[in-house]
Design an enzyme around this catalytic site. Sequence first.
Site, PDB file in Angstrom:
ATOM      1  N   LYS A 271     -11.780  -3.615   1.901  1.00  0.00           N
ATOM      2  CA  LYS A 271     -12.334  -2.847   3.023  1.00  0.00           C
ATOM      3  C   LYS A 271     -13.520  -3.603   3.625  1.00  0.00           C
ATOM      4  CE  LYS A 271     -11.392   1.806   1.147  1.00  0.00           C
ATOM      5  NZ  LYS A 271     -10.534   2.373   2.186  1.00  0.00           N
ATOM      6  N   ARG A 345      -1.914   7.084  -3.152  1.00  0.00           N
ATOM      7  CA  ARG A 345      -0.550   7.607  -3.229  1.00  0.00           C
ATOM      8  C   ARG A 345       0.223   6.986  -4.390  1.00  0.00           C
ATOM      9  NH1 ARG A 345       0.230   5.623   2.770  1.00  0.00           N
ATOM     10  NH2 ARG A 345      -1.926   6.321   2.651  1.00  0.00           N
TER      11      ARG A 345
END
Length: 497
Positions: A271, A345
């Site tokens: 990120k 996920r």
Amino acid sequence: MDMAIDVSVLKEPAEDWKGDALLLLAGEGGHAEIAPPSLVSYIKTLEERGDFEGKKGSLMKVPVFGGGVKNLYLAGLGKTEEFTHSLLRDALVCALRKIGRERGGSVLVIADKTGPDADVILGEAAELAGYVFDKYKKKDENNDDGKFSLRKIFAPRLDEKKVALGRIFGESQRFARDLANEPGNVINPVTLADTAARFAKERGLTCEVWDEERLAAERMGALLAVGRGSAVPPRLIHLTYSPKVKTGKNPKKIVFVGKGITFDSGGLDLKPSDFLKTMKGDKSGACCVLGVMKGAAALGLDAEVHGIIAAAENMPGGNSFRPDDIIEARNGKTIEIDNTDAEGRLVLADALVLACELKPDVIIDMATLTGACAVALGSWTSGLFTADEALCEALLDSARKRGERLWRLPMDDEKIGESLKSKFADLINSGSRYGGATFGAMFLAEFVEKGIPWAHIDMAGTDFMKEESGVYSKGASAWGVRTCLDYLAGMFGVSGV
Ligand code: BES
Ligand code: MN
Ligand code: ZN
């Protein structure tokens, strides 16, 4: 300081009370009569002059001359027809916080037209008003956050049972906040598991922790892949609360599943630095699951409640999983990695498969899953994804009642469904930026057995508060704990909710 405040019934007439502060909560339209008789005309004057009109969100300290009351605080509850529980919770917490910082000691709370849940909210507020995460800060008189010395709340009438229920709600939120606020150098998958095990032991819950060897033996390939880049290995944490009194009937089984990414750097898809900040909060779902478990145990529900936490740290490194990797989840489905930053996920995939193996009546997962959800709904509303209408209604109801904003988003989009397919594996872990929250939810659905009512709560926008506001203090919000506990309490007939 985050010490909880004692709540007791006022023994003497309000007029004779000799504590530190008097707090009046009143709506618009002249409620001066609720004040002790000697203050009624004074408050009427303030109302007439427009100094205090009971407007929603108003909070002030007003001077009093003579009489027994040393410090008078007035808080507005707004128009009667616009009154909500959440308004009362915010007003109470803000007022108690202000009094705790400015005066401390004891307060007499007199509230007008606050509905049947007022005592639950008072108990909850007593737990949350003094909450700040300051354990790493030197005590400093000039630090406003830290100065809080309110110890006692009195109220003219109290239903002790409701106060106790409110305290359970409050304590559960504090527990979740405390843990979620801990930084990544303190809470990692291993220390998270240790904390969960310690908590389980204290509360008489069972706790099973799978280490990396066991995870491999159990085919938890997705959780292992995400955890591989970190110096600290991943963990699967499974807590169980079983009812103490066996009623003979088969108790209902509810599983809460939490995303426990103790720090989300994005992995090799690192990120940018602005987005790294607050990623210690990526374990918020897991912390909320622990908060719900704490509440469920304290409520003594006649239900089997499970908490499953998939804990990993998402880090770049020589051993990291990579874009293009193909991994296999516990149910045998293969997943092509498109982006290592779509890691939540993956860990949840294995955890949901495990949850389904318990054959529960309901599964609810909580996760800071997608920035897209935060973009869609903002910082005050979480996303709800479910195909089960009854579960949807029940959760929306609980959220409304407990003052947590929740909004249903679609997970039946066949076009987005198409984009879950990979050229080289059964699934791919990310797709277009458009509809990212729905993609995430539909990806998770691939790991939930059809027929088991399941809801996914995406709390990416709501888990962390930049500033103190209403019931929230700076940092972790424990968003979802109130909703889930209300759902459980309502479902199992806990009185007073
Ligand atoms: N933990 C983040 C989501 C998040 C974003 C939580 C902002 C809290 C605040 C999640 O793991 C993530 O990085 N999601 C990606 C998914 C994308 C790569 C498909 C995102 O939302 O950008
Ligand atoms: Mn991520
Ligand atoms: Zn994440």
